[in-house]
Design an enzyme around this catalytic site. Structure first.
Site, mmCIF file in Angstrom:
data_model
loop_
_atom_site.group_PDB
_atom_site.id
_atom_site.type_symbol
_atom_site.label_atom_id
_atom_site.label_comp_id
_atom_site.label_asym_id
_atom_site.label_seq_id
_atom_site.Cartn_x
_atom_site.Cartn_y
_atom_site.Cartn_z
ATOM 1 N N ARG A 327 45.861 28.281 37.301
ATOM 2 C CA ARG A 327 44.822 28.044 38.307
ATOM 3 C C ARG A 327 44.971 26.604 38.814
ATOM 4 N NH1 ARG A 327 39.509 25.987 38.287
ATOM 5 N NH2 ARG A 327 38.242 26.856 39.977
ATOM 6 N N SER A 396 37.229 38.627 41.162
ATOM 7 C CA SER A 396 36.000 37.985 40.648
ATOM 8 C C SER A 396 34.788 38.669 41.245
ATOM 9 C CB SER A 396 35.905 36.530 41.115
ATOM 10 O OG SER A 396 37.073 35.861 40.866
ATOM 11 N N LYS A 425 34.248 24.415 36.829
ATOM 12 C CA LYS A 425 33.895 24.685 38.233
ATOM 13 C C LYS A 425 32.368 24.634 38.365
ATOM 14 C CE LYS A 425 34.661 28.078 41.882
ATOM 15 N NZ LYS A 425 35.420 29.233 42.332
HETATM 16 C C1 LIG Z 1 39.615 35.933 35.305
HETATM 17 C C2 LIG Z 1 39.026 35.178 36.430
HETATM 18 N N1 LIG Z 1 37.808 35.510 36.851
HETATM 19 C C3 LIG Z 1 37.234 34.821 37.857
HETATM 20 C C4 LIG Z 1 37.908 33.788 38.473
HETATM 21 C C5 LIG Z 1 37.302 33.071 39.633
HETATM 22 O O1 LIG Z 1 38.020 33.324 40.816
HETATM 23 P P1 LIG Z 1 37.471 32.778 42.217
HETATM 24 O O2 LIG Z 1 36.094 33.249 42.377
HETATM 25 O O3 LIG Z 1 38.434 33.085 43.270
HETATM 26 O O4 LIG Z 1 37.431 31.234 41.988
HETATM 27 P P2 LIG Z 1 38.662 30.267 41.774
HETATM 28 O O5 LIG Z 1 39.118 30.407 40.376
HETATM 29 O O6 LIG Z 1 39.739 30.653 42.719
HETATM 30 O O7 LIG Z 1 38.104 28.928 42.038
HETATM 31 C C6 LIG Z 1 39.179 33.484 38.000
HETATM 32 N N2 LIG Z 1 39.895 32.501 38.554
HETATM 33 N N3 LIG Z 1 39.716 34.175 36.986
HETATM 34 C C1 LIG Z 2 37.005 29.665 37.749
HETATM 35 C C2 LIG Z 2 35.734 30.133 37.239
HETATM 36 N N1 LIG Z 2 35.054 31.079 37.925
HETATM 37 C C3 LIG Z 2 33.956 31.420 37.331
HETATM 38 S S1 LIG Z 2 33.705 30.537 35.922
HETATM 39 C C4 LIG Z 2 35.142 29.709 36.112
HETATM 40 C C5 LIG Z 2 35.636 28.655 35.208
HETATM 41 C C6 LIG Z 2 35.742 29.069 33.790
HETATM 42 O O1 LIG Z 2 36.090 27.974 33.047
HETATM 43 P P1 LIG Z 2 35.264 27.520 31.781
HETATM 44 O O2 LIG Z 2 35.565 28.474 30.695
HETATM 45 O O3 LIG Z 2 35.816 26.156 31.485
HETATM 46 O O4 LIG Z 2 33.831 27.485 32.168
#
Ligand SMILES: Cc1ncc(COP(=O)(O)OP(=O)(O)O)c(N)n1
Ligand SMILES: Cc1ncsc1CCOP(=O)(O)O
Ligand SMILES: [Mg+2]
Length: 497
Positions: A327, A396, A425
């Protein structure tokens, strides 16, 4: 050899039985009429009811034993065949043609039936297209009095068979979604499609379908391929029945057009719905298999790892992490692709799955196992154009509606969150544990709860129904990613899937 329908054969046998039981010595014309009217849903009965003659009244009033002795059955068959060739261009005659032949076999008999309200001419007048009738207005309840009666009844026969086939296939699929996939949403979807079929069938005057039913005449009922008995697995049953459903719907759509564009359009919409269901049902089964043992999913961002990304990945994989996502939100593509290729190599060595965040193009170029897409990212459909049918696509979701849509779009797995505030995030809305509960109850697709999950709160997430989680900080900021992964994995594997 005469080509008759099973309906005619049943009537002939029935007339003989009646004559025998009555000790009549010979089969009489009345025996034929009563045998032809035996089935309430048969053509002769429907035809009589259509011209306003009560079938039970005829059955009660006709003294078969007092009617003229019938000529040899071959004579009746010849007459019926001639009628059918003349009016239907078809030597294979049906029960209605046979009834007309029986009525015409004797003037005296014709007169007694006329007294009961039916004559061959009246029956013919609603069966045969004539120049004068074509100009008449067609009433809404008219079954046979239509400009092309045999065409409509023939089309109705196809519709009758296809509606039944489609309903049966939908029932099998509903059982599959319910008992094999254990998927609430897909079960509901198939049920709605089945109800849609019933509603479409109601757009036809009910007696059109009934009048067309002569199932035993259907040459297809005995034509059975050996493959019809071979089903390798429940998933194979689903695939076969999805095809059956789509084929029936195509047939319904085409023949439904005979009854007007409205029915054709309704059936076309149902066919598209069946394609969507196919995607969801077959992808769901495949993804469940490929992600069957995947419980712990780790999102890695190079800059957020307290040590190197490759070391963190290897350690976490050793601790039991099953899936890794790269990511990198702002990394230039020239940097991202080589990194993605490295991660591909490291994940291969570790024997774990590799998903690229946001970017199907990068996923394809580095030969990742799939891509993860958010609600604002490229759609599943477009990602499939880039990736093809096999790679995993995760979506998501933040609400049950989004979960349902992701299932229908053909997602292989679903991210559900955010559950808790996250250091990775920022969010201003948290669907939280209630959403974990609702989403996991709604779909059987693999769902990964995420957002602020770690060793201190994973028990709550599992208690809410999660059997898989995705984490970032809990691993990338851990001094001992192997141990951190072990703790999370142990908590997850404690609860069976
Ligand atoms: C496994 C998984 N679930 C949710 C997310 C979040 O994706 P998204 O809403 O597109 O947000 P970003 O990660 O792109 O900022 C994820 N990355 N992985
Ligand atoms: C990318 C994203 N989307 C929803 S939660 C998340 C971040 C998850 O990371 P963490 O486990 O550090 O909260
Ligand atoms: Mg995204």
């Amino acid at each position: 050899m005469h080509q008759t329908s099973p309906g005619v054969e049943r009537a002939v046998a029935g007339a003989r039985d009646r004559a025998e039981q009555a000790g009549a010595g010979a089969v009489r014309l009345g025996h034929y009429v009563l045998a032809l009217l035996e089935e309430d849903e048969g053509r002769p009965a429907v035809l009589l009811e259509h011209i306003g003659v009560s079938v039970p009244a005829v059955r009660g009033a006709l003294r078969a034993g007092e009617t003229p002795v019938a000529p040899d059955v071959a004579v009746l068959f010849n007459a019926a065949r001639a009628w059918s060739i003349a009016h239907r261009h078809d030597p294979e005659f049906l029960t209605d043609a046979f009834l007309i032949a029986v009525l015409r076999a004797s003037d005296a008999f014709r007169a007694s039936c006329a007294a009961l309200g039916f004559t061959p001419e009246r029956l013919e007048s609603v069966l045969i297209k004539s120049e004068s009738r074509a100009a008449e207005p067609v009433s809404e309840v008219t079954v046979f009095a239509i400009t092309e009666p045999t065409a409509e009844v023939d089309a109705a026969r196809v519709l009758d068979a296809s509606f039944n086939r489609a309903r049966e296939a939908a029932r099998v699929l509903e059982d599959y979604a319910r008992f094999v996939l254990d998927d609430r949403f897909l079960t509901q979807e198939v049920k709605e499609l089945r109800h849609g079929l019933a509603a479409a069938a109601q757009k036809l005057p009910p007696r059109v379908l009934v009048a067309s039913r002569e199932t035993l005449r259907d040459v297809g009922t005995t034509a059975t391929a050996a493959s019809e008995y071979e089903r390798a697995s429940p998933a194979h049953v689903a695939v076969v029945n999805l095809k059956r459903l789509q084929e029936s719907l195509r047939s319904l759509e085409e023949f439904g057009k005979v009854f007007g564009p409205d029915l054709g359009r309704t059936l076309e919409a149902l066919r598209y719905r069946a394609y969507t269901l196919e995607r969801a049902l077959t992808i769901g089964a495949g993804s469940r298999e490929r992600l069957a043992t995947a419980r712990l999913y780790v999102l890695l961002t190079r800059a957020q790892c307290v040590a190197s990304l490759d070391w963190t990945l290897r350690e976490a994989a050793r601790g039991g992490a099953d899936v890794f996502q790269l990511r990198e939100k702002g990394m230039p593509d020239r940097e991202l692709l080589p990194l993605a290729r490295d991660v591909r190599a490291w994940t291969r060595e570790a024997g774990v799955l590799f998903i690229v965040n946001d970017r199907p193009d990068i996923a394809r170029l580095c030969d990742a196992d799939g891509v993860h897409l958010g609600q604002d990212d490229i759609t599943v459909k477009d990602a499939r154009r880039v990736l093809g049918p096999d790679p995993l696509i995760g979506v998501s979701t933040h609400s049950v509606e989004q979960v349902r849509q992701a299932v229908l779009d053909g997602a292989d797995y679903i991210g559900i969150g955010p559950t808790f505030p996250s250091k990775t995030k920022a969010f201003d809305r948290f669907p939280g544990l209630d959403f974990v509960r609702a989403a996991t109850a709604e779909t059987a697709l693999p769902t990964f709860a995420l957002g602020g999950i770690g060793a201190r709160n994973i028990a709550e997430v599992i208690a809410a129904g999660a059997r898989r989680v995705a984490v970032s900080a809990a691993i990338s900021t851990a001094d001992d990613p192997e141990r951190a992964a072990q703790v999370l994995k142990a908590a997850l594997t404690h609860s069976p899937l």
